[in-house]
Design a protein around this motif. Structure first.
Motif, PDB file in Angstrom:
ATOM      1  N   GLN A 161     -95.142  68.865  81.605  1.00  0.00           N
ATOM      2  CA  GLN A 161     -95.156  70.270  81.185  1.00  0.00           C
ATOM      3  C   GLN A 161     -96.506  70.567  80.548  1.00  0.00           C
ATOM      4  OE1 GLN A 161     -92.010  71.441  78.525  1.00  0.00           O
ATOM      5  NE2 GLN A 161     -93.020  73.343  77.958  1.00  0.00           N
ATOM      6  N   ASN A 162     -97.278  71.441  81.191  1.00  0.00           N
ATOM      7  CA  ASN A 162     -98.601  71.815  80.685  1.00  0.00           C
ATOM      8  C   ASN A 162     -98.524  73.248  80.170  1.00  0.00           C
ATOM      9  OD1 ASN A 162    -101.266  72.416  80.178  1.00  0.00           O
ATOM     10  ND2 ASN A 162    -102.050  71.459  82.029  1.00  0.00           N
ATOM     11  N   THR A 163     -98.412  73.373  78.851  1.00  0.00           N
ATOM     12  CA  THR A 163     -98.277  74.690  78.241  1.00  0.00           C
ATOM     13  C   THR A 163     -99.556  75.512  78.380  1.00  0.00           C
ATOM     14  OG1 THR A 163     -96.771  73.704  76.629  1.00  0.00           O
ATOM     15  CG2 THR A 163     -97.615  75.883  76.116  1.00  0.00           C
ATOM     16  N   SER A 164    -100.695  74.854  78.490  1.00  0.00           N
ATOM     17  CA  SER A 164    -101.992  75.546  78.531  1.00  0.00           C
ATOM     18  C   SER A 164    -102.495  75.801  79.944  1.00  0.00           C
ATOM     19  CB  SER A 164    -103.039  74.725  77.765  1.00  0.00           C
ATOM     20  OG  SER A 164    -102.617  74.432  76.463  1.00  0.00           O
ATOM     21  N   PHE A 165    -101.700  75.479  80.961  1.00  0.00           N
ATOM     22  CA  PHE A 165    -102.187  75.602  82.345  1.00  0.00           C
ATOM     23  C   PHE A 165    -102.543  77.045  82.683  1.00  0.00           C
ATOM     24  CE2 PHE A 165    -101.822  75.780  86.964  1.00  0.00           C
ATOM     25  CZ  PHE A 165    -102.544  74.649  87.328  1.00  0.00           C
ATOM     26  N   TYR A 166    -101.715  77.974  82.230  1.00  0.00           N
ATOM     27  CA  TYR A 166    -101.990  79.396  82.420  1.00  0.00           C
ATOM     28  C   TYR A 166    -102.460  79.992  81.093  1.00  0.00           C
ATOM     29  CZ  TYR A 166     -99.292  78.674  86.680  1.00  0.00           C
ATOM     30  OH  TYR A 166     -98.841  78.195  87.881  1.00  0.00           O
ATOM     31  N   PRO A 167    -103.296  81.014  81.135  1.00  0.00           N
ATOM     32  CA  PRO A 167    -103.844  81.566  79.885  1.00  0.00           C
ATOM     33  C   PRO A 167    -102.803  82.258  79.010  1.00  0.00           C
ATOM     34  CG  PRO A 167    -104.487  82.927  81.761  1.00  0.00           C
ATOM     35  CD  PRO A 167    -103.856  81.690  82.325  1.00  0.00           C
ATOM     36  N   THR A 168    -101.707  82.716  79.614  1.00  0.00           N
ATOM     37  CA  THR A 168    -100.661  83.396  78.846  1.00  0.00           C
ATOM     38  C   THR A 168     -99.321  82.718  79.083  1.00  0.00           C
ATOM     39  OG1 THR A 168    -100.225  84.980  80.631  1.00  0.00           O
ATOM     40  CG2 THR A 168    -101.865  85.594  78.970  1.00  0.00           C
ATOM     41  N   ARG A 169     -98.381  82.973  78.175  1.00  0.00           N
ATOM     42  CA  ARG A 169     -97.039  82.435  78.320  1.00  0.00           C
ATOM     43  C   ARG A 169     -96.048  83.375  77.651  1.00  0.00           C
ATOM     44  NH1 ARG A 169     -95.915  77.458  74.327  1.00  0.00           N
ATOM     45  NH2 ARG A 169     -93.851  77.875  75.198  1.00  0.00           N
ATOM     46  N   ARG A 170     -94.753  83.122  77.877  1.00  0.00           N
ATOM     47  CA  ARG A 170     -93.715  83.938  77.264  1.00  0.00           C
ATOM     48  C   ARG A 170     -92.857  83.064  76.355  1.00  0.00           C
ATOM     49  NH1 ARG A 170     -89.420  85.967  81.232  1.00  0.00           N
ATOM     50  NH2 ARG A 170     -88.227  84.213  80.415  1.00  0.00           N
ATOM     51  N   ILE A 171     -92.484  83.624  75.220  1.00  0.00           N
ATOM     52  CA  ILE A 171     -91.530  82.940  74.350  1.00  0.00           C
ATOM     53  C   ILE A 171     -90.300  83.829  74.198  1.00  0.00           C
ATOM     54  CG2 ILE A 171     -93.254  81.616  73.085  1.00  0.00           C
ATOM     55  CD1 ILE A 171     -92.996  83.633  70.790  1.00  0.00           C
ATOM     56  N   ASN A 172     -89.153  83.190  74.142  1.00  0.00           N
ATOM     57  CA  ASN A 172     -87.880  83.900  73.989  1.00  0.00           C
ATOM     58  C   ASN A 172     -87.265  83.565  72.639  1.00  0.00           C
ATOM     59  OD1 ASN A 172     -88.200  84.852  76.607  1.00  0.00           O
ATOM     60  ND2 ASN A 172     -86.923  83.245  77.497  1.00  0.00           N
ATOM     61  N   VAL A 173     -86.712  84.577  71.992  1.00  0.00           N
ATOM     62  CA  VAL A 173     -85.998  84.381  70.736  1.00  0.00           C
ATOM     63  C   VAL A 173     -84.575  84.902  70.921  1.00  0.00           C
ATOM     64  CG1 VAL A 173     -85.845  84.996  68.299  1.00  0.00           C
ATOM     65  CG2 VAL A 173     -88.071  84.564  69.334  1.00  0.00           C
ATOM     66  N   THR A 174     -83.598  84.042  70.645  1.00  0.00           N
ATOM     67  CA  THR A 174     -82.189  84.415  70.782  1.00  0.00           C
ATOM     68  C   THR A 174     -81.640  84.863  69.433  1.00  0.00           C
ATOM     69  OG1 THR A 174     -81.875  82.833  72.581  1.00  0.00           O
ATOM     70  CG2 THR A 174     -79.895  83.622  71.455  1.00  0.00           C
ATOM     71  N   ILE A 175     -81.025  86.040  69.418  1.00  0.00           N
ATOM     72  CA  ILE A 175     -80.480  86.616  68.189  1.00  0.00           C
ATOM     73  C   ILE A 175     -78.963  86.696  68.315  1.00  0.00           C
ATOM     74  CG2 ILE A 175     -80.577  88.579  66.603  1.00  0.00           C
ATOM     75  CD1 ILE A 175     -83.169  89.401  68.073  1.00  0.00           C
ATOM     76  N   PRO A 176     -78.229  85.928  67.516  1.00  0.00           N
ATOM     77  CA  PRO A 176     -76.760  86.003  67.562  1.00  0.00           C
ATOM     78  C   PRO A 176     -76.255  87.214  66.769  1.00  0.00           C
ATOM     79  CG  PRO A 176     -77.452  84.334  65.984  1.00  0.00           C
ATOM     80  CD  PRO A 176     -78.706  84.880  66.597  1.00  0.00           C
ATOM     81  N   LEU A 177     -75.557  88.105  67.439  1.00  0.00           N
ATOM     82  CA  LEU A 177     -75.064  89.327  66.802  1.00  0.00           C
ATOM     83  C   LEU A 177     -73.566  89.235  66.540  1.00  0.00           C
ATOM     84  CD1 LEU A 177     -76.955  91.996  68.954  1.00  0.00           C
ATOM     85  CD2 LEU A 177     -77.629  91.034  66.746  1.00  0.00           C
ATOM     86  N   ASN A 178     -73.159  89.948  65.531  1.00  0.00           N
ATOM     87  CA  ASN A 178     -71.746  90.012  65.178  1.00  0.00           C
ATOM     88  C   ASN A 178     -70.956  90.695  66.292  1.00  0.00           C
ATOM     89  OD1 ASN A 178     -69.291  91.451  63.805  1.00  0.00           O
ATOM     90  ND2 ASN A 178     -69.943  89.869  62.343  1.00  0.00           N
ATOM     91  N   ARG A 179     -69.700  90.290  66.457  1.00  0.00           N
ATOM     92  CA  ARG A 179     -68.869  90.846  67.541  1.00  0.00           C
ATOM     93  C   ARG A 179     -68.606  92.339  67.378  1.00  0.00           C
ATOM     94  NH1 ARG A 179     -65.419  87.335  64.835  1.00  0.00           N
ATOM     95  NH2 ARG A 179     -65.596  85.877  66.583  1.00  0.00           N
ATOM     96  N   ASN A 180     -68.779  92.873  66.176  1.00  0.00           N
ATOM     97  CA  ASN A 180     -68.534  94.296  65.947  1.00  0.00           C
ATOM     98  C   ASN A 180     -69.793  95.147  66.099  1.00  0.00           C
ATOM     99  OD1 ASN A 180     -65.796  93.816  65.269  1.00  0.00           O
ATOM    100  ND2 ASN A 180     -66.413  93.202  63.181  1.00  0.00           N
ATOM    101  N   THR A 181     -70.892  94.538  66.516  1.00  0.00           N
ATOM    102  CA  THR A 181     -72.162  95.257  66.628  1.00  0.00           C
ATOM    103  C   THR A 181     -72.131  96.248  67.792  1.00  0.00           C
ATOM    104  OG1 THR A 181     -73.349  93.330  65.769  1.00  0.00           O
ATOM    105  CG2 THR A 181     -74.648  94.974  66.949  1.00  0.00           C
ATOM    106  N   ASP A 182     -72.748  97.417  67.570  1.00  0.00           N
ATOM    107  CA  ASP A 182     -72.941  98.381  68.649  1.00  0.00           C
ATOM    108  C   ASP A 182     -74.080  97.852  69.529  1.00  0.00           C
ATOM    109  OD1 ASP A 182     -73.753 100.486  70.283  1.00  0.00           O
ATOM    110  OD2 ASP A 182     -73.236 102.009  68.795  1.00  0.00           O
ATOM    111  N   LEU A 183     -73.754  97.359  70.702  1.00  0.00           N
ATOM    112  CA  LEU A 183     -74.733  96.664  71.534  1.00  0.00           C
ATOM    113  C   LEU A 183     -75.849  97.593  72.031  1.00  0.00           C
ATOM    114  CD1 LEU A 183     -72.474  94.238  73.601  1.00  0.00           C
ATOM    115  CD2 LEU A 183     -73.607  93.888  71.407  1.00  0.00           C
ATOM    116  N   ASP A 184     -75.503  98.828  72.346  1.00  0.00           N
ATOM    117  CA  ASP A 184     -76.529  99.778  72.800  1.00  0.00           C
ATOM    118  C   ASP A 184     -77.516 100.074  71.676  1.00  0.00           C
ATOM    119  OD1 ASP A 184     -75.490 100.003  75.360  1.00  0.00           O
ATOM    120  OD2 ASP A 184     -74.093 101.591  74.778  1.00  0.00           O
ATOM    121  N   TYR A 185     -77.014 100.228  70.481  1.00  0.00           N
ATOM    122  CA  TYR A 185     -77.864 100.502  69.321  1.00  0.00           C
ATOM    123  C   TYR A 185     -78.753  99.282  69.008  1.00  0.00           C
ATOM    124  CZ  TYR A 185     -79.155 101.665  64.500  1.00  0.00           C
ATOM    125  OH  TYR A 185     -79.856 101.930  63.343  1.00  0.00           O
TER     126      TYR A 185
END
Length: 264
Positions: A161-185
């Motif tokens: 795995q070469n993280t520097s092979f391309y000049p840019t990359r994407r990172i993902n952050v997972t946010i756990p939401l409460n079951r009562n959350t308004d998902l559209d909001y």
């Protein structure tokens, strides 16, 4: 003593020594010339990562040719040495199989351009910045300043795995939401977060999606693009912006918790 000295340093011996010295100078100049030309060619072809390995191979070849030349100057029977070397070679051939395999793998690594000095790579869970690409191994420097030597054969035969092979990359952050959350909001609030991170790249655009349910509710994923050099900076900016934005919007981020109920 003087007579023995005169018998040893005959005119023929002096001529041989002078010839060997001249040959040594010629081989050194030849090595420096080939080294300069090789560097120029590889730099022009943007293959600077291959320079140390190629130069080292050239140096070894020059060493062998120089030894053969000097032995010839002093009329030393090379065939006898080669015979002895053959016997020794058979004895050590089994021990050198791994080294030969690593050398061959090194050529493939250099020609494949899968990594270069300065790249941040991960091999079998070991991560670090490439310090050198040698004949037998690749040496990397881990984030906590440890040197790790990885055999070339392992790099060639495993997932790299070469993280520097391309000049840019994407990172993902997972946010756990409460079951009562308004998902559209929550999704609308999430789409405003990348704008609060100065080092996030606008093109490609960020991505937002719900990635299944957890024991507390649902997972919201935010993915942003960045320059490799800004990885840790953007990580901090993104997490700070997520926490502030969701707190201001009164959206609860679910965390693992343990509830205890006691009887009166």
């Amino acid at each position: 003593m003087i007579e023995a000295f005169k018998e040893f340093f005959t005119a023929e011996m002096i001529n041989d020594v002078i010839s060997a010295a001249i040959g040594l100078i010629v081989f050194i100049l030849l090595y420096l010339l080939i080294k300069k030309i090789t560097k120029k060619i590889l730099t022009k072809k943007e293959k600077t990562q291959a320079i140390p390995t190629v130069i080292r191979i050239i140096r070894y070849i020059i060493y062998v040719l120089l030894i053969i030349y000097i032995l010839g100057v002093f009329n030393i029977d090379i065939s006898a040495l080669l015979g002895a070397a053959g016997i020794v070679g058979v004895a050590v051939s089994f021990a050198s199989q791994t080294s030969l395999s690593n050398i061959i793998s090194g050529f493939f690594i250099v020609s494949e351009h899968a990594l270069k000095i300065g790249d941040y790579i991960t091999v079998e869970g070991i991560s670090g910045t490439v310090d050198s690409i040698d004949l037998l191994s690749v040496k990397i420097k881990t984030p906590d300043a440890q040197m790790v030597r990885i055999p070339n054969e392992k790099i060639l035969n495993t997932n790299l795995q070469n993280t520097s092979f391309y000049p840019t990359r994407r990172i993902n952050v997972t946010i756990p939401l409460n079951r009562n959350t308004d998902l559209d909001y929550a999704l609308a609030i999430a789409k405003e977060i990348p704008e609060k991170c100065p080092n996030v790249i606008e093109d490609p655009e960020p991505i937002f999606y719900y990635d299944g349910f957890n024991e507390y509710g649902v997972n919201l994923v935010i993915g942003v693009w960045l320059n490799n050099s800004d990885l840790f900076l953007v990580r901090n900016q993104l997490h700070i912006a997520i926490k502030k934005s969701f707190e201001e919007a009164n959206i609860e981020i679910s965390y693992p918790r343990l509830e205890l109920h006691t009887k009166p």
